[in-house]
Design a protein around this motif. Sequence first.
Motif, PDB file in Angstrom:
ATOM      1  N   ARG A  14       0.918  -1.269   0.012  1.00 49.38           N
ATOM      2  CA  ARG A  14       0.004  -0.218   0.068  1.00 49.38           C
ATOM      3  C   ARG A  14       0.782   1.292   0.067  1.00 49.38           C
ATOM      4  NH1 ARG A  14      -4.327   0.813   4.655  1.00 49.38           N
ATOM      5  NH2 ARG A  14      -3.265   2.797   5.316  1.00 49.38           N
ATOM      6  N   ILE A  15       0.329   2.206  -0.681  1.00 46.20           N
ATOM      7  CA  ILE A  15       1.202   3.510  -0.907  1.00 46.20           C
ATOM      8  C   ILE A  15       0.770   4.286   0.566  1.00 46.20           C
ATOM      9  CG2 ILE A  15       1.492   5.648  -2.195  1.00 46.20           C
ATOM     10  CD1 ILE A  15       2.534   3.408  -3.610  1.00 46.20           C
ATOM     11  N   ARG A  16       1.973   4.557   1.249  1.00 47.83           N
ATOM     12  CA  ARG A  16       1.861   5.328   2.610  1.00 47.83           C
ATOM     13  C   ARG A  16       3.161   5.490   2.995  1.00 47.83           C
ATOM     14  NH1 ARG A  16      -1.144   3.453   7.911  1.00 47.83           N
ATOM     15  NH2 ARG A  16      -2.779   3.835   6.439  1.00 47.83           N
ATOM     16  N   GLU A  25       4.457   0.172   4.668  1.00 44.73           N
ATOM     17  CA  GLU A  25       3.293  -0.873   4.820  1.00 44.73           C
ATOM     18  C   GLU A  25       3.834  -2.246   4.585  1.00 44.73           C
ATOM     19  OE1 GLU A  25      -0.004  -0.766   5.653  1.00 44.73           O
ATOM     20  OE2 GLU A  25       0.373   1.181   6.208  1.00 44.73           O
ATOM     21  N   ALA A  26       2.954  -3.350   5.090  1.00 43.88           N
ATOM     22  CA  ALA A  26       3.230  -4.615   4.763  1.00 43.88           C
ATOM     23  C   ALA A  26       3.320  -4.923   3.479  1.00 43.88           C
ATOM     24  CB  ALA A  26       2.549  -5.498   5.709  1.00 43.88           C
ATOM     25  N   THR A  52      -0.741 -15.710   8.778  1.00 43.79           N
ATOM     26  CA  THR A  52      -2.089 -15.867   9.349  1.00 43.79           C
ATOM     27  C   THR A  52      -2.867 -14.703   9.266  1.00 43.79           C
ATOM     28  OG1 THR A  52      -1.506 -14.671  11.337  1.00 43.79           O
ATOM     29  CG2 THR A  52      -1.123 -17.096  11.124  1.00 43.79           C
ATOM     30  N   GLU A  53      -2.365 -13.451   8.496  1.00 40.06           N
ATOM     31  CA  GLU A  53      -2.938 -12.387   8.240  1.00 40.06           C
ATOM     32  C   GLU A  53      -3.493 -12.183   6.766  1.00 40.06           C
ATOM     33  OE1 GLU A  53      -2.714  -7.601   8.775  1.00 40.06           O
ATOM     34  OE2 GLU A  53      -1.129  -8.709   9.239  1.00 40.06           O
ATOM     35  N   ARG A  54      -4.887 -12.289   6.727  1.00 40.45           N
ATOM     36  CA  ARG A  54      -5.468 -12.182   5.094  1.00 40.45           C
ATOM     37  C   ARG A  54      -6.447 -11.121   5.122  1.00 40.45           C
ATOM     38  NH1 ARG A  54      -3.919 -17.217   3.221  1.00 40.45           N
ATOM     39  NH2 ARG A  54      -3.240 -18.597   4.586  1.00 40.45           N
ATOM     40  N   LYS A  55      -6.499 -10.790   4.061  1.00 42.81           N
ATOM     41  CA  LYS A  55      -7.610  -9.661   3.612  1.00 42.81           C
ATOM     42  C   LYS A  55      -7.989  -9.693   2.113  1.00 42.81           C
ATOM     43  CE  LYS A  55      -4.654  -5.775   3.027  1.00 42.81           C
ATOM     44  NZ  LYS A  55      -4.367  -4.176   3.377  1.00 42.81           N
ATOM     45  N   PRO A  65      -2.648   3.453  -8.495  1.00 41.98           N
ATOM     46  CA  PRO A  65      -1.297   3.552  -8.506  1.00 41.98           C
ATOM     47  C   PRO A  65      -1.051   4.760  -7.322  1.00 41.98           C
ATOM     48  CG  PRO A  65      -1.896   4.592 -10.399  1.00 41.98           C
ATOM     49  CD  PRO A  65      -3.012   3.784 -10.268  1.00 41.98           C
ATOM     50  N   SER A  66      -2.279   5.269  -7.013  1.00 44.23           N
ATOM     51  CA  SER A  66      -2.310   6.033  -5.812  1.00 44.23           C
ATOM     52  C   SER A  66      -2.577   5.356  -4.498  1.00 44.23           C
ATOM     53  CB  SER A  66      -3.411   7.184  -6.059  1.00 44.23           C
ATOM     54  OG  SER A  66      -4.788   6.782  -6.057  1.00 44.23           O
ATOM     55  N   ARG A  67      -2.748   4.216  -4.686  1.00 42.56           N
ATOM     56  CA  ARG A  67      -3.416   3.197  -3.479  1.00 42.56           C
ATOM     57  C   ARG A  67      -2.339   2.176  -3.349  1.00 42.56           C
ATOM     58  NH1 ARG A  67      -9.418   2.183  -2.991  1.00 42.56           N
ATOM     59  NH2 ARG A  67      -8.849   1.634  -0.749  1.00 42.56           N
ATOM     60  N   PHE A  68      -1.877   1.516  -4.318  1.00 38.45           N
ATOM     61  CA  PHE A  68      -0.960   0.502  -4.285  1.00 38.45           C
ATOM     62  C   PHE A  68       0.111   0.590  -5.212  1.00 38.45           C
ATOM     63  CE2 PHE A  68      -4.497  -1.486  -1.862  1.00 38.45           C
ATOM     64  CZ  PHE A  68      -3.895  -2.201  -0.822  1.00 38.45           C
ATOM     65  N   GLU A  69       1.162  -0.166  -4.876  1.00 35.87           N
ATOM     66  CA  GLU A  69       2.362  -0.383  -6.143  1.00 35.87           C
ATOM     67  C   GLU A  69       2.838  -1.867  -5.975  1.00 35.87           C
ATOM     68  OE1 GLU A  69       5.958   1.506  -4.813  1.00 35.87           O
ATOM     69  OE2 GLU A  69       6.151   0.762  -2.632  1.00 35.87           O
ATOM     70  N   GLU A  70       3.078  -2.395  -6.982  1.00 37.20           N
ATOM     71  CA  GLU A  70       3.570  -3.810  -7.159  1.00 37.20           C
ATOM     72  C   GLU A  70       4.919  -3.647  -6.776  1.00 37.20           C
ATOM     73  OE1 GLU A  70       3.513  -7.563 -10.265  1.00 37.20           O
ATOM     74  OE2 GLU A  70       3.151  -5.401 -10.890  1.00 37.20           O
ATOM     75  N   VAL A  71       5.349  -4.864  -6.064  1.00 40.30           N
ATOM     76  CA  VAL A  71       6.862  -5.056  -5.630  1.00 40.30           C
ATOM     77  C   VAL A  71       7.278  -6.107  -6.452  1.00 40.30           C
ATOM     78  CG1 VAL A  71       8.113  -5.840  -3.680  1.00 40.30           C
ATOM     79  CG2 VAL A  71       6.070  -4.466  -3.440  1.00 40.30           C
ATOM     80  N   VAL A  72       8.245  -5.952  -7.161  1.00 41.70           N
ATOM     81  CA  VAL A  72       8.933  -6.751  -8.080  1.00 41.70           C
ATOM     82  C   VAL A  72      10.431  -7.197  -7.674  1.00 41.70           C
ATOM     83  CG1 VAL A  72       7.703  -6.281 -10.227  1.00 41.70           C
ATOM     84  CG2 VAL A  72       9.543  -4.822  -9.485  1.00 41.70           C
TER      85      VAL A  72
END
Length: 72
Positions: A14-16, A25-26, A52-55, A65-72
């Motif tokens: 997540r973008i923060r 963020e995780a 164990t943490e899921r969503k 792109p304003s909320r998440f970025e892909e980790v490569v």
Amino acid sequence: MTKRTIEAGQHFRRIRLGARGHPREAEWIVEAVQMDAQGIRHARLVNAADPTERKTLAADVLTDPSRFEEVV
């Protein structure tokens, strides 16, 4: 604009931004992608550091792109 396809195995964060401009963020791994009864695709995510943490999120949220970025 073409939307990216979300697939199992992709990693997102997540973008923060933290104090030094780095995401704090995780990291989340797409475990599965499913379509609901209304035809909306959802991504089931698992925390890379704590399995164990899921969503579950609408897959379109991960392509914003304003909320998440892909980790490569």
